[in-house]
Design an enzyme around this catalytic site. Structure first.
Site, PDB file in Angstrom:
ATOM      1  N   ASN A  32       0.833  -1.218   0.000  1.00  0.00           N
ATOM      2  CA  ASN A  32       0.000   0.000   0.000  1.00  0.00           C
ATOM      3  C   ASN A  32       0.863   1.262   0.000  1.00  0.00           C
ATOM      4  O   ASN A  32       0.349   2.375   0.017  1.00  0.00           O
ATOM      5  CB  ASN A  32      -0.987   0.015   1.182  1.00  0.00           C
ATOM      6  CG  ASN A  32      -0.276   0.131   2.525  1.00  0.00           C
ATOM      7  OD1 ASN A  32       0.949   0.115   2.597  1.00  0.00           O
ATOM      8  ND2 ASN A  32      -1.048   0.260   3.588  1.00  0.00           N
ATOM      9  N   THR A  35       4.907   2.779   3.848  1.00  0.00           N
ATOM     10  CA  THR A  35       6.338   2.906   4.177  1.00  0.00           C
ATOM     11  C   THR A  35       7.217   2.357   3.038  1.00  0.00           C
ATOM     12  O   THR A  35       8.393   2.662   2.982  1.00  0.00           O
ATOM     13  CB  THR A  35       6.704   2.197   5.506  1.00  0.00           C
ATOM     14  OG1 THR A  35       6.327   0.816   5.409  1.00  0.00           O
ATOM     15  CG2 THR A  35       5.997   2.838   6.689  1.00  0.00           C
ATOM     16  N   GLY A  36       6.655   1.574   2.154  1.00  0.00           N
ATOM     17  CA  GLY A  36       7.388   1.089   0.978  1.00  0.00           C
ATOM     18  C   GLY A  36       7.420   2.171  -0.091  1.00  0.00           C
ATOM     19  O   GLY A  36       6.767   3.208   0.040  1.00  0.00           O
ATOM     20  N   ASP A  56      -4.006  -2.508   0.248  1.00  0.00           N
ATOM     21  CA  ASP A  56      -3.796  -2.623   1.695  1.00  0.00           C
ATOM     22  C   ASP A  56      -4.231  -4.027   2.105  1.00  0.00           C
ATOM     23  O   ASP A  56      -5.425  -4.349   2.031  1.00  0.00           O
ATOM     24  CB  ASP A  56      -4.644  -1.548   2.385  1.00  0.00           C
ATOM     25  CG  ASP A  56      -4.551  -1.626   3.906  1.00  0.00           C
ATOM     26  OD1 ASP A  56      -4.107  -2.662   4.438  1.00  0.00           O
ATOM     27  OD2 ASP A  56      -4.938  -0.640   4.552  1.00  0.00           O
ATOM     28  N   LYS A  91      -2.964  -3.578  12.703  1.00  0.00           N
ATOM     29  CA  LYS A  91      -3.893  -4.155  11.721  1.00  0.00           C
ATOM     30  C   LYS A  91      -3.173  -5.057  10.716  1.00  0.00           C
ATOM     31  O   LYS A  91      -3.660  -6.120  10.364  1.00  0.00           O
ATOM     32  CB  LYS A  91      -4.644  -3.043  10.982  1.00  0.00           C
ATOM     33  CG  LYS A  91      -5.784  -2.447  11.816  1.00  0.00           C
ATOM     34  CD  LYS A  91      -6.471  -1.305  11.107  1.00  0.00           C
ATOM     35  CE  LYS A  91      -7.342  -1.776   9.972  1.00  0.00           C
ATOM     36  NZ  LYS A  91      -8.016  -0.633   9.303  1.00  0.00           N
ATOM     37  N   TYR A 145       3.866  -3.272  17.662  1.00  0.00           N
ATOM     38  CA  TYR A 145       4.600  -4.112  16.709  1.00  0.00           C
ATOM     39  C   TYR A 145       4.810  -5.505  17.301  1.00  0.00           C
ATOM     40  O   TYR A 145       4.497  -6.515  16.666  1.00  0.00           O
ATOM     41  CB  TYR A 145       5.941  -3.460  16.398  1.00  0.00           C
ATOM     42  CG  TYR A 145       6.768  -4.138  15.344  1.00  0.00           C
ATOM     43  CD1 TYR A 145       6.318  -4.238  14.025  1.00  0.00           C
ATOM     44  CD2 TYR A 145       8.030  -4.667  15.651  1.00  0.00           C
ATOM     45  CE1 TYR A 145       7.104  -4.839  13.047  1.00  0.00           C
ATOM     46  CE2 TYR A 145       8.815  -5.256  14.670  1.00  0.00           C
ATOM     47  CZ  TYR A 145       8.352  -5.345  13.379  1.00  0.00           C
ATOM     48  OH  TYR A 145       9.130  -5.945  12.413  1.00  0.00           O
ATOM     49  N   ARG A 186      15.787   4.405  11.826  1.00  0.00           N
ATOM     50  CA  ARG A 186      16.582   3.345  12.434  1.00  0.00           C
ATOM     51  C   ARG A 186      18.040   3.760  12.531  1.00  0.00           C
ATOM     52  O   ARG A 186      18.485   4.694  11.868  1.00  0.00           O
ATOM     53  CB  ARG A 186      16.431   2.044  11.655  1.00  0.00           C
ATOM     54  CG  ARG A 186      15.146   1.353  12.035  1.00  0.00           C
ATOM     55  CD  ARG A 186      15.019   0.009  11.423  1.00  0.00           C
ATOM     56  NE  ARG A 186      14.514   0.092  10.063  1.00  0.00           N
ATOM     57  CZ  ARG A 186      13.998  -0.940   9.420  1.00  0.00           C
ATOM     58  NH1 ARG A 186      13.930  -2.111   9.986  1.00  0.00           N
ATOM     59  NH2 ARG A 186      13.565  -0.801   8.192  1.00  0.00           N
TER      60      ARG A 186
HETATM   61  N1  UDP Z   1      19.518   4.362  18.081  1.00  0.00           N
HETATM   62  C1  UDP Z   1      20.418   5.376  18.379  1.00  0.00           C
HETATM   63  N2  UDP Z   1      20.402   6.486  17.587  1.00  0.00           N
HETATM   64  C2  UDP Z   1      19.573   6.663  16.533  1.00  0.00           C
HETATM   65  C3  UDP Z   1      18.655   5.611  16.222  1.00  0.00           C
HETATM   66  C4  UDP Z   1      18.654   4.479  17.021  1.00  0.00           C
HETATM   67  O1  UDP Z   1      21.212   5.286  19.312  1.00  0.00           O
HETATM   68  O2  UDP Z   1      19.645   7.724  15.894  1.00  0.00           O
HETATM   69  C5  UDP Z   1      19.545   3.154  18.908  1.00  0.00           C
HETATM   70  C6  UDP Z   1      18.184   2.690  19.433  1.00  0.00           C
HETATM   71  O3  UDP Z   1      17.868   3.340  20.646  1.00  0.00           O
HETATM   72  C7  UDP Z   1      18.418   1.205  19.610  1.00  0.00           C
HETATM   73  C8  UDP Z   1      19.395   0.847  18.497  1.00  0.00           C
HETATM   74  O4  UDP Z   1      19.988   2.083  18.095  1.00  0.00           O
HETATM   75  O5  UDP Z   1      19.024   0.935  20.842  1.00  0.00           O
HETATM   76  C9  UDP Z   1      18.733   0.207  17.274  1.00  0.00           C
HETATM   77  O6  UDP Z   1      17.620   0.989  16.946  1.00  0.00           O
HETATM   78  P1  UDP Z   1      16.752   0.793  15.643  1.00  0.00           P
HETATM   79  O7  UDP Z   1      15.780   1.934  15.594  1.00  0.00           O
HETATM   80  O8  UDP Z   1      17.635   0.620  14.472  1.00  0.00           O
HETATM   81  O9  UDP Z   1      15.933  -0.553  15.794  1.00  0.00           O
HETATM   82  P2  UDP Z   1      15.615  -1.585  16.992  1.00  0.00           P
HETATM   83  O10 UDP Z   1      16.747  -2.537  16.980  1.00  0.00           O
HETATM   84  O11 UDP Z   1      15.517  -0.843  18.305  1.00  0.00           O
HETATM   85  O12 UDP Z   1      14.333  -2.179  16.580  1.00  0.00           O
END
Ligand code: UDP
Length: 309
Positions: A32, A35-36, A56, A91, A145, A186
């Site tokens: 949908n 995020t892609g 979706d 969902k 999630y 991330r």
């Molecule tokens: N993290 C961080 N700085 C950022 C983004 C993420 O220090 O700018 C940390 C986050 O708190 C986590 C780890 O990096 O401990 C991995 O986070 P991510 O969002 O990649 O995914 P998760 O493994 O938590 O699902």
């Protein structure tokens, strides 16, 4: 084979589309696009083995013709995305899994669920084997999630037991590589973007929390192998090389030759302290293990992000 890939325009989904096409299969990609992105699959549009359906998957999924496998990979997958789309995340894990299972049942197809290391929550056991039941806060922000994926696993097993469909459950640990969204929040895209721009690198908390990063091509090979094995129990796929997030920040700084400062920001709620896959099962049952080293994979990823900035 003719395979349906939900979430096929996402990071992992689009690499799966490429891989199945490369292996000579036909792919029906459903997404949908919340995020892609079409950019991830636009090179496949001229290919007569590739069909894209914008849909979706929380609604009834209709696919004409035979289907041999349904790979359910649709879901927001970065903590920032699932906080932005909490209800869609629940969902797609619940209703979307139900619809994708319904499609597999109708077509007598193999079903594969993209599950996650998040089913282990903030794990009290390390490394995490598949037998570990996890430590999840259902009412915290990440619960949308984690619980959706846990429900999805339960639903998958119920369809297996009740309707005898052939199922696979892959628990995917942190994976990185080209086609991650620059702004998905991330750690890999954040740090690389910040380093390439010589902006402060934002370490959350004190950076002593750990993660283990798997390069996308390794993951895809593992998924492909699992699909062709009759293994119903969940299988972890990930790279067991574990490192602290602060050390990851230094590594990105080194590999990019960046002059960025490292700054500390508050740790998000329920951020897991440690994460490392136990891949004994994958090694034994799939004869799979990651081949791409962290430095090697990061170099390829950094090159990709350079083209996007
Ligand atoms: N993290 C961080 N700085 C950022 C983004 C993420 O220090 O700018 C940390 C986050 O708190 C986590 C780890 O990096 O401990 C991995 O986070 P991510 O969002 O990649 O995914 P998760 O493994 O938590 O699902």
């Amino acid at each position: 084979m003719r395979v349906v890939i939900t979430g096929g325009a996402g990071f992992i989904g689009s690499h799966l589309c490429d891989y199945f096409i490369k292996k000579g299969h036909s792919v029906v990609c459903i997404d949908n696009l919340i995020t892609g992105s079409l950019e991830n699959i636009e090179h496949l549009f001229g290919n007569d083995k590739f069909l894209f359906i914008k849909h979706d998957v929380t609604n009834f999924i209709h696919v004409l013709g035979k289907v041999d496998a349904v790979l359910h990979f649709a879901s927001p997958a970065s903590p920032e995305d699932y906080l932005r789309y909490p209800i869609q995340t629940l969902k797609v894990g619940a209703l979307g899994t139900h619809k994708a299972l319904g499609l597999a049942k109708e077509k007598k197809a193999v079903f594969m669920l993209a599950s996650t290391s998040e089913v282990y929550g903030d794990p009290l056991v390390s490394p995490q084997p598949e037998e570990y039941w996890g430590n999840v806060n259902p009412v915290g922000p990440r619960g949308v999630y984690d619980e959706a994926k846990r429900f999805a696993e339960a639903m998958t097993m119920a369809y297996h037991r009740e309707h005898k469909i052939s199922v696979r459950i892959v628990r995917i640990f942190n994976t990185y590589g080209p086609r991650m969204r620059l702004n998905d929040g991330r750690v890999v895209p954040n740090f690389i973007y910040q380093a390439l721009k010589n902006k402060p690198i934002t370490v959350y908390g004190d950076g002593t929390q750990t993660r283990s990063f798997c390069y996308i091509s390794d993951l895809i090979e593992g998924i492909y192998k699992l699909l062709f094995k009759n293994i119903t129990e969940p299988i972890n796929l990930g790279n067991p090389t574990e490192l602290k997030i602060i050390d990851f920040a230094y590594l990105i700084k080194k590999l990019t030759g960046s002059s960025s400062k490292i700054v500390f920001k508050p740790l998000p709620k329920d951020d897991p302290r440690q994460r490392r896959p136990d891949i004994t099962k994958a090694k034994k049952m799939l004869r799979w293990q990651p081949k791409v080293s962290l430095e090697e994979g990061l170099k390829l990823t950094i090159d990709y992000f350079k083209t996007k900035i």
